[in-house]
Enzyme design. Sequence first.
Site, PDB file in Angstrom:
ATOM      1  N   THR A 118       1.537  -1.548  -0.015  1.00  0.00           N
ATOM      2  CA  THR A 118       0.142  -0.220  -0.097  1.00  0.00           C
ATOM      3  C   THR A 118       0.529   0.984   0.219  1.00  0.00           C
ATOM      4  OG1 THR A 118      -1.474  -1.338   1.518  1.00  0.00           O
ATOM      5  CG2 THR A 118      -1.910   1.049   1.437  1.00  0.00           C
ATOM      6  N   LYS A 177      -8.019   1.854  -2.999  1.00  0.00           N
ATOM      7  CA  LYS A 177      -7.649   1.543  -1.570  1.00  0.00           C
ATOM      8  C   LYS A 177      -7.866   1.942  -0.708  1.00  0.00           C
ATOM      9  CE  LYS A 177      -4.884  -1.621   1.724  1.00  0.00           C
ATOM     10  NZ  LYS A 177      -5.928  -2.523   2.095  1.00  0.00           N
ATOM     11  N   LYS A 189      -1.432   5.278   8.705  1.00  0.00           N
ATOM     12  CA  LYS A 189      -0.215   5.100   7.066  1.00  0.00           C
ATOM     13  C   LYS A 189      -1.440   5.697   6.332  1.00  0.00           C
ATOM     14  CE  LYS A 189       1.422   1.875   4.066  1.00  0.00           C
ATOM     15  NZ  LYS A 189       1.966   0.595   4.079  1.00  0.00           N
TER      16      LYS A 189
HETATM   17  P1  NAD Z   1       6.635  -6.122   6.812  1.00  0.00           P
HETATM   18  O1  NAD Z   1       6.598  -4.901   7.499  1.00  0.00           O
HETATM   19  O2  NAD Z   1       6.132  -6.969   8.205  1.00  0.00           O
HETATM   20  O3  NAD Z   1       7.325  -6.413   6.092  1.00  0.00           O
HETATM   21  C1  NAD Z   1       7.671  -5.636   5.234  1.00  0.00           C
HETATM   22  C2  NAD Z   1       9.199  -6.376   4.263  1.00  0.00           C
HETATM   23  O4  NAD Z   1       9.611  -5.159   3.898  1.00  0.00           O
HETATM   24  C3  NAD Z   1       9.605  -6.484   5.625  1.00  0.00           C
HETATM   25  O5  NAD Z   1      10.073  -7.787   6.043  1.00  0.00           O
HETATM   26  C4  NAD Z   1      11.022  -5.251   5.739  1.00  0.00           C
HETATM   27  O6  NAD Z   1      12.041  -5.951   5.836  1.00  0.00           O
HETATM   28  C5  NAD Z   1      11.349  -5.677   4.209  1.00  0.00           C
HETATM   29  N1  NAD Z   1      12.142  -4.181   3.753  1.00  0.00           N
HETATM   30  C6  NAD Z   1      12.006  -3.107   3.721  1.00  0.00           C
HETATM   31  N2  NAD Z   1      12.872  -2.250   3.116  1.00  0.00           N
HETATM   32  C7  NAD Z   1      13.392  -3.309   2.191  1.00  0.00           C
HETATM   33  C8  NAD Z   1      14.037  -2.703   0.909  1.00  0.00           C
HETATM   34  N3  NAD Z   1      14.807  -2.259   0.714  1.00  0.00           N
HETATM   35  N4  NAD Z   1      14.784  -4.561  -0.146  1.00  0.00           N
HETATM   36  C9  NAD Z   1      13.931  -6.146   0.820  1.00  0.00           C
HETATM   37  N5  NAD Z   1      12.917  -5.462   2.194  1.00  0.00           N
HETATM   38  C10 NAD Z   1      12.718  -4.587   2.703  1.00  0.00           C
HETATM   39  O7  NAD Z   1       4.706  -5.334   6.363  1.00  0.00           O
HETATM   40  P2  NAD Z   1       3.151  -5.426   5.923  1.00  0.00           P
HETATM   41  O8  NAD Z   1       2.341  -6.526   7.171  1.00  0.00           O
HETATM   42  O9  NAD Z   1       3.927  -7.677   5.148  1.00  0.00           O
HETATM   43  O10 NAD Z   1       3.301  -4.890   4.775  1.00  0.00           O
HETATM   44  C11 NAD Z   1       3.512  -5.108   3.474  1.00  0.00           C
HETATM   45  C12 NAD Z   1       2.930  -3.947   3.056  1.00  0.00           C
HETATM   46  O11 NAD Z   1       1.063  -4.651   3.141  1.00  0.00           O
HETATM   47  C13 NAD Z   1       2.537  -2.589   3.632  1.00  0.00           C
HETATM   48  O12 NAD Z   1       2.625  -1.718   2.410  1.00  0.00           O
HETATM   49  C14 NAD Z   1       1.457  -2.364   4.110  1.00  0.00           C
HETATM   50  O13 NAD Z   1       0.541  -1.025   4.311  1.00  0.00           O
HETATM   51  C15 NAD Z   1       0.730  -3.660   3.496  1.00  0.00           C
HETATM   52  N6  NAD Z   1      -0.756  -4.390   4.311  1.00  0.00           N
HETATM   53  C16 NAD Z   1      -0.313  -5.105   5.280  1.00  0.00           C
HETATM   54  C17 NAD Z   1      -1.738  -4.988   5.684  1.00  0.00           C
HETATM   55  C18 NAD Z   1      -1.399  -6.454   7.497  1.00  0.00           C
HETATM   56  O14 NAD Z   1      -2.466  -6.412   7.779  1.00  0.00           O
HETATM   57  N7  NAD Z   1      -0.059  -6.449   7.463  1.00  0.00           N
HETATM   58  C19 NAD Z   1      -2.768  -5.492   4.938  1.00  0.00           C
HETATM   59  C20 NAD Z   1      -2.765  -4.885   3.761  1.00  0.00           C
HETATM   60  C21 NAD Z   1      -2.207  -4.635   3.443  1.00  0.00           C
END
Ligand code: NAD
Length: 641
Positions: A437, A512, A587
């Site tokens: 997102t 979204k 966010k």
């Molecule tokens: P998260 O923080 O668990 O995962 C993100 C991952 O990206 C981390 O493991 C981090 O180490 C990695 N990362 C950061 N910078 C990086 C880079 N430069 N290169 C490679 N890896 C990198 O977050 P999440 O919960 O998995 O969410 C991911 C996305 O999905 C977000 O944008 C969030 O808004 C969206 N989202 C999350 C949910 C939820 O319920 N968790 C629901 C819908 C959407």
Amino acid sequence: MTDIRIRTTGTTGRITLARPKALNAMTYQMCLAIEEALDSWRDKAEVTQVVIDAEGDRAFCAGGDIAELYDTGTRGDFAYGQTFWADEYRLNAKIFEYPKPVISFLQGFTMGGGVGIGCHGSHRIVGQSSQIAMPECGIGLVPDVGGTLMLALAPGRLGEYLGTTATRMSAADAILAGFADLYVPEERWPDLIDRLEQGAGPDILANAAQEAPAGTLADLQEEIDRHFGGETLADILANLRHDDSDFTRDTLKKMQRNSPLSMASTVEILHRLRGPSITIAKALELEYRFTFRAMEHGDFLEGIRAAIIDKDRTPKWQFADQKVPAAAVSKMLMPLGKNTLKLEGKQMDALKIGFIGLGNMGAPMAANLARAGCTVTGFDTAVSAAEGVTMAASAAEAVRDADVVITMLPNGDILRRVAADVLPAMQQGALLLDCSTVDVESARAVAEQAGGSGQLFVDAPVSGGIGGAAGGTLTFMAGGTEQAFAKAQPLFDIMGQKAVHCGDAGAGQAAKICNNMILGATMIATCEAFALADKLGLDRQKMFDVVSTSSGYSWSMNAYCPAPGVGPASPADNDYTPGFAAELMVKDLGLSQQAAEAVDADTPMGALAHRLYRQFVQDEDGLGKDFSAMLPRFSERGRSG
Ligand code: NAD
């Protein structure tokens, strides 16, 4: 083979089901024989069309031959049924997608497996004796053989009604519901078939067609829509029980006979399918998730025992009280991993995926892709291992050979940095599929960069949370070109239940943030209403019972109720452990305000929701809690704060 006659007459490929004493029930051998014939005629210029009919006047085909499935299943051999269904479904898809006209004549019963043979062609002819039905819930299955495609596309809520009640459709009803095309009196069929065999094309069918005698469904449509509009089987049953009429009594009686687990799963399948991304492949794949598990975990063996072995017609269903937990339905419809139904042309094995960002969401999404046969190479700055993923030393290395690169990252700045790193390393024509997102501007900037270097881009943020990522039930909101969306579609089918193509690049993110702006505001409204109700002395359960079926209902109330112990299980029942963390809501609301400012949109409710959630996270102990923890926050406060 004596059960089926296959030949060509003139330029017409002819298939006649020839087991009239068994109501032409489809055996495994018959399925394989039809498939072989269709394959051999596909590219033969001498065959211009296919006509399928059946001997006897009682049935075109009353279903699949289930006795054999019962024998093997009760011996603990589930593989026979699984292979039977997979091969049968492959045939159903072939008929649906056949490049030449397929004309079927459907007298008497056409049910279950018969629908899969008779109702996917280009010209489906019904007559005065036709009775078409999907009765699978009565034997502990779900409507299958691609029948859920027609059910999901039927007007209004006819699909839910027909699927859960197994109601038989007359000719007019079948045409209304999309299971048939033309009504032609049956005495005219032999002459029409003769003319088709002598070289006439399918145009003669429309000329012979008449208006079908009136059916019953058209008159019931309004009542069906009113009672079958709920999200789940429980909603539908509650609605029917609430209203005492001939229709509701008759409908409840029909539903009483059927497997509750099957009916609940049918409703869920139709809801997942309905929408612009519906395809026959998707319908069959979802159906197969259920049928694959039906013997071991569903009611299928018990259903057959009661219907055709002991014939006592008193099956002992699971969830006999018709209260089917959502988890039981999810379990039946979880992705099948390496057992995912493979239809011809689906080359999932060959697809190479680079996956960047293997956090809470990314890791389970990648695991589902690997289970479905994709080769997944991944990279994450903090995560060093993920199920099914071969880890690479850098993002550029992870994407080098990939057909599709998926990113699941925290925010737009990181996405831009990662894109700058991986796009130069990606193959020409490969797809960058961003599921994070992020802000609309970042999505559009990366799309432009991808286009400039000859790659495709789709922004496809998700809804469904960590549970949806693990269960393969995410909803994707996608922005990008038709070509890019089409390339992403098979992956959406594995990782999710639904993908909506919202428009050009950035449109997915726009959808979204609009969705989540509504979610943030409705959750706050729901929480403050509960806090007010508490102070007015209103019982929370009563409040839920009223609002969840009145005009104040919403996803926040009905599916994710913020009051512990009320409504379906939600993070409130787990001490507000997220779920969807309040800081992620901050966010997303921030993104919607940023977008609103950029285009000068007036969003006062969104702005207030943003302010309240920011305050909650920064100053009020909301950090790390689920976003529904706004309820205890409101409960503890008075008007002066
Ligand atoms: P998260 O923080 O668990 O995962 C993100 C991952 O990206 C981390 O493991 C981090 O180490 C990695 N990362 C950061 N910078 C990086 C880079 N430069 N290169 C490679 N890896 C990198 O977050 P999440 O919960 O998995 O969410 C991911 C996305 O999905 C977000 O944008 C969030 O808004 C969206 N989202 C999350 C949910 C939820 O319920 N968790 C629901 C819908 C959407």
